[in-house]
Motif scaffolding. Sequence first.
Motif, short mmCIF file in Angstrom:
data_model
loop_
_atom_site.label_atom_id
_atom_site.label_comp_id
_atom_site.label_asym_id
_atom_site.label_seq_id
_atom_site.Cartn_x
_atom_site.Cartn_y
_atom_site.Cartn_z
N PHE A 58 0.75 -1.19 0.00
CA PHE A 58 0.04 0.14 -0.07
C PHE A 58 0.91 1.30 0.05
CE2 PHE A 58 -4.60 -1.41 1.56
CZ PHE A 58 -4.44 -2.21 0.68
N TYR A 59 2.15 1.11 0.12
CA TYR A 59 3.08 2.36 0.10
C TYR A 59 3.54 2.27 -1.34
CZ TYR A 59 3.73 1.95 5.30
OH TYR A 59 3.67 1.87 6.38
N LYS A 60 2.84 3.73 -1.91
CA LYS A 60 3.28 3.89 -3.40
C LYS A 60 4.75 4.12 -3.63
CE LYS A 60 -1.25 5.67 -4.37
NZ LYS A 60 -2.09 6.76 -4.99
N ASN A 61 5.19 4.74 -2.63
CA ASN A 61 6.80 4.78 -2.51
C ASN A 61 7.43 3.88 -1.65
OD1 ASN A 61 9.50 5.88 -2.50
ND2 ASN A 61 9.03 8.07 -2.07
N PRO A 62 8.05 2.92 -2.20
CA PRO A 62 8.68 1.93 -1.30
C PRO A 62 9.56 2.54 -0.14
CG PRO A 62 8.74 1.11 -3.41
CD PRO A 62 8.22 2.55 -3.59
N SER A 63 10.34 3.80 -0.48
CA SER A 63 11.24 4.38 0.23
C SER A 63 10.42 5.00 1.85
CB SER A 63 11.98 5.39 -0.30
OG SER A 63 11.28 6.49 -0.46
N ASP A 71 12.48 -5.28 4.40
CA ASP A 71 13.34 -6.13 4.55
C ASP A 71 12.77 -7.54 4.54
OD1 ASP A 71 16.12 -7.73 5.12
OD2 ASP A 71 15.27 -7.92 7.13
N LEU A 72 11.64 -7.96 5.00
CA LEU A 72 10.87 -8.86 5.27
C LEU A 72 10.42 -9.15 3.97
CD1 LEU A 72 9.14 -8.71 8.69
CD2 LEU A 72 11.29 -10.05 8.15
N GLY A 73 9.89 -8.40 3.41
CA GLY A 73 9.38 -8.50 1.79
C GLY A 73 10.22 -9.02 1.01
N ASN A 74 11.49 -8.55 1.09
CA ASN A 74 12.67 -9.16 0.01
C ASN A 74 13.20 -10.13 0.21
OD1 ASN A 74 12.72 -6.56 -1.48
ND2 ASN A 74 14.25 -5.57 -0.02
N ARG A 75 13.05 -10.68 1.65
CA ARG A 75 13.42 -12.28 2.11
C ARG A 75 12.23 -13.03 1.52
NH1 ARG A 75 14.44 -10.63 8.13
NH2 ARG A 75 14.38 -12.82 8.52
N ILE A 76 11.08 -12.89 1.63
CA ILE A 76 9.92 -13.63 1.28
C ILE A 76 10.02 -13.81 -0.21
CG2 ILE A 76 7.44 -13.86 1.05
CD1 ILE A 76 7.28 -12.28 3.76
#
Length: 199
Positions: A58-63, A71-76
């Motif tokens: 839901f974050y339009k800007n990932p930053s 971090d968790l999203g990347n690991r998944i």
Amino acid sequence: MASKPLKYVLFLGTVRENRLGLRVAKFMQNFLLKAGHDVDFMDAQELNLPLLKKPLHFYKNPSEAPPLLVDLGNRIKEADGYVVITGEYNHSIPPALANLLDHFPGSSFSYKPSGIVCYSPGQYGGMRAAIQLRALLGEIGCISVSNIFGLPQTNKSLDEEGKPLNDHMESGAKRLLTQLDWHAHAMRNHREGFGIPGK
């Protein structure tokens, strides 16, 4: 030529006092490591994510997203498959487990398999929660393999360090992992060879 190790995320979704799930997680983590896999353990209690209000996608800007979620999203996303450990609260999925999974979009899990490990101190081993979890995992794109590893009377099956106290533990985990590994290898090969639809 040996293939590279599979990467699994091991989810533990119970936070209740005196939980037995940590025993199960320690056992499964050791079992996966002995099988030569890379294991990334995500414990809902240790992560302590807030009750879901705004998931990562839901974050339009990932930053602007919380660094922990990124971090968790990347690991998944980097995983080849998932092992999901569930207890059974009121004959259902623990809320902390659904809360953890729901912080991430289905695209993070898609086209990868999952395996369900369920437990309870009672005779049914958490199977009612496992059947509900199977539907959830299918909806987010990581369909579970047919074998479910159920652990009835968990306090009599594992000690506090996750060491097995009966033969069922090793044989049950092996049946699950044999199916899961086959699907994880096949799906990884297909993703690498043909990509993912829509990308």
